[in-house]
Design an enzyme around this catalytic site. Structure first.
Site, mmCIF file in Angstrom:
data_model
loop_
_atom_site.group_PDB
_atom_site.id
_atom_site.type_symbol
_atom_site.label_atom_id
_atom_site.label_comp_id
_atom_site.label_asym_id
_atom_site.label_seq_id
_atom_site.Cartn_x
_atom_site.Cartn_y
_atom_site.Cartn_z
ATOM 1 C CB ALA A 51 -0.919 -0.006 1.222
ATOM 2 N NE ARG A 91 10.178 -8.115 25.099
ATOM 3 C CZ ARG A 91 10.871 -7.722 24.035
ATOM 4 N NH1 ARG A 91 11.825 -8.479 23.563
ATOM 5 N NH2 ARG A 91 10.607 -6.563 23.456
ATOM 6 N NE ARG A 140 -3.610 -35.892 29.560
ATOM 7 C CZ ARG A 140 -3.098 -36.572 28.548
ATOM 8 N NH1 ARG A 140 -3.026 -36.014 27.356
ATOM 9 N NH2 ARG A 140 -2.652 -37.797 28.716
ATOM 10 C CG ASP A 162 2.961 -3.660 22.663
ATOM 11 O OD1 ASP A 162 2.932 -3.452 21.435
ATOM 12 O OD2 ASP A 162 4.009 -3.962 23.270
ATOM 13 C CG ASP A 170 8.120 -1.260 21.848
ATOM 14 O OD1 ASP A 170 8.647 -2.085 21.075
ATOM 15 O OD2 ASP A 170 7.927 -1.486 23.050
ATOM 16 C CE LYS A 211 -15.636 -24.583 34.363
ATOM 17 N NZ LYS A 211 -15.090 -23.344 33.784
#
Length: 327
Positions: A25, A175, A166, A133, A106, A217
């Site tokens: 673009a 991170r 399980r 983020d 960032d 459950k």
């Protein structure tokens, strides 16, 4: 008239699905506006190595559906030094490049902000990171695709979890941010989520396991962001659960880099296309040191300083939603 006649485009940091759509673009947006375009191979390191290639409409043909980045990516230690940035600037001038479009997260924008300040070169950033983020934009390129990748994987893991009763701890990327883990947990019906932003510690998980087991459950799924330091990561927390809750058969799956790959979703392709063209329009509008963002479906310009200084908060309503839906 804008003095910009020639631009360079680069991708830096971790790759994200949709980067190629953004490159396409930006290249075609530049050509439409009668600008010349070059691509820097391997990000900022490409500027230092003078690894710059001419780009035209044909060079970005048939890439919108591809993951990764055709311009390659790298983290350049040399660019962190004033001497390295001077070499990069000299190469830009040698190639008569007037401005940059940088695609990344960032770290990419931190480098762009410093570079622009030192050498007064216009730079516009396009947010490309699966972490979602960056402050100032509702979504980043690659986030939607990564979310769908995680949800598809969790759906398959739940089949096994249900078959064997399980508990699975599934570690996803993030991170320093839990956006991907949180949205994935909601979308996949996970019982709870551990993210680096929330200091819940082990107690909340311990209480959940006691209550969940009492309800018998058939399976339990817990999403863990890789940056969740309190739990020590999915492997360590599974070891602790197996020791303290022997009634559970806790297993771990670390999804890893499959989250960063793959063909971008329709949403990521559209968003990347809008942001790529908007980056060119921003340069022609004499903008510099800004990130292209999207808020409520509309394009916005966010200064690098603002995008980097402020921390994007997790949506509190989504955190509440996890507790409501896990009963």
């Amino acid at each position: 008239m804008s003095p910009i006649k020639k631009i360079a485009i680069l991708t830096s940091g971790g790759d994200a699905p949709g980067m190629n759509a953004a490159i396409r673009a930006a290249v075609r947006g530049a050509i439409f506006n009668k600008l010349e375009v070059m691509g820097s191979i391997r990000g900022y390191q490409g500027l230092i190595d003078n690894n710059l290639v001419p780009m035209d409409s044909q060079s970005v043909s048939n890439i919108i559906q591809q993951g990764g980045t055709i311009l390659k990516s790298a983290r350049s230690k040399q660019f962190l030094t004033p001497e390295g940035r001077q070499i990069a600037y000299d190469n830009l001038k040698k190639n008569k490049i007037d401005a940059l479009v940088v695609i990344g997260g960032d770290g990419t924008f931190t480098g762009a902000r410093v570079f622009s300040g030192e050498h007064n070169i216009p730079i516009v950033g396009i947010p490309g990171t699966i972490d979602n983020d960056l402050y100032g934009t509702d979504y980043t390129i690659g986030y939607d695709t990564a979310l769908n990748t995680v949800v598809e994987a969790v759906d398959k893991i739940r089949d096994t979890a249900s078959a064997h009763s399980r508990l699975f701890f599934i570690e996803v990327m993030g991170r320093d941010a839990g956006f991907l883990a949180l949205s994935s947990a909601i979308a996949s019906g996970a019982e709870t989520v551990l993210v680096p932003e929330i200091n819940t510690g082990y107690k909340k998980l311990d209480d959940f396991l006691k209550n969940s087991f009492k309800k018998q459950k058939s399976s339990s799924i817990v999403l863990v962001a890789e940056g969740d330091k309190l739990s020590g990561g999915a492997i360590k927390i599974a070891e602790r659960v197996n020791k303290e809750h022997p009634d559970y058969d806790a297993r771990v799956t670390i999804l890893g880099h499959i989250q960063r790959g793959g063909s971008p979703s329709g949403m990521d392709r559209v968003m990347a296309s809008r942001m790529g063209v908007s980056a060119i329009e921003a340069l022609l509008d004499d903008q510099k040191s800004v990130m292209i963002g999207m808020v409520n479906g509309e394009i916005v310009y966010v200064p690098f300083n603002q995008a980097l200084k402020n921390k994007k908060p997790l949506p509190p309503k989504q955190l509440e939603l996890i507790d409501i839906l896990s009963i």
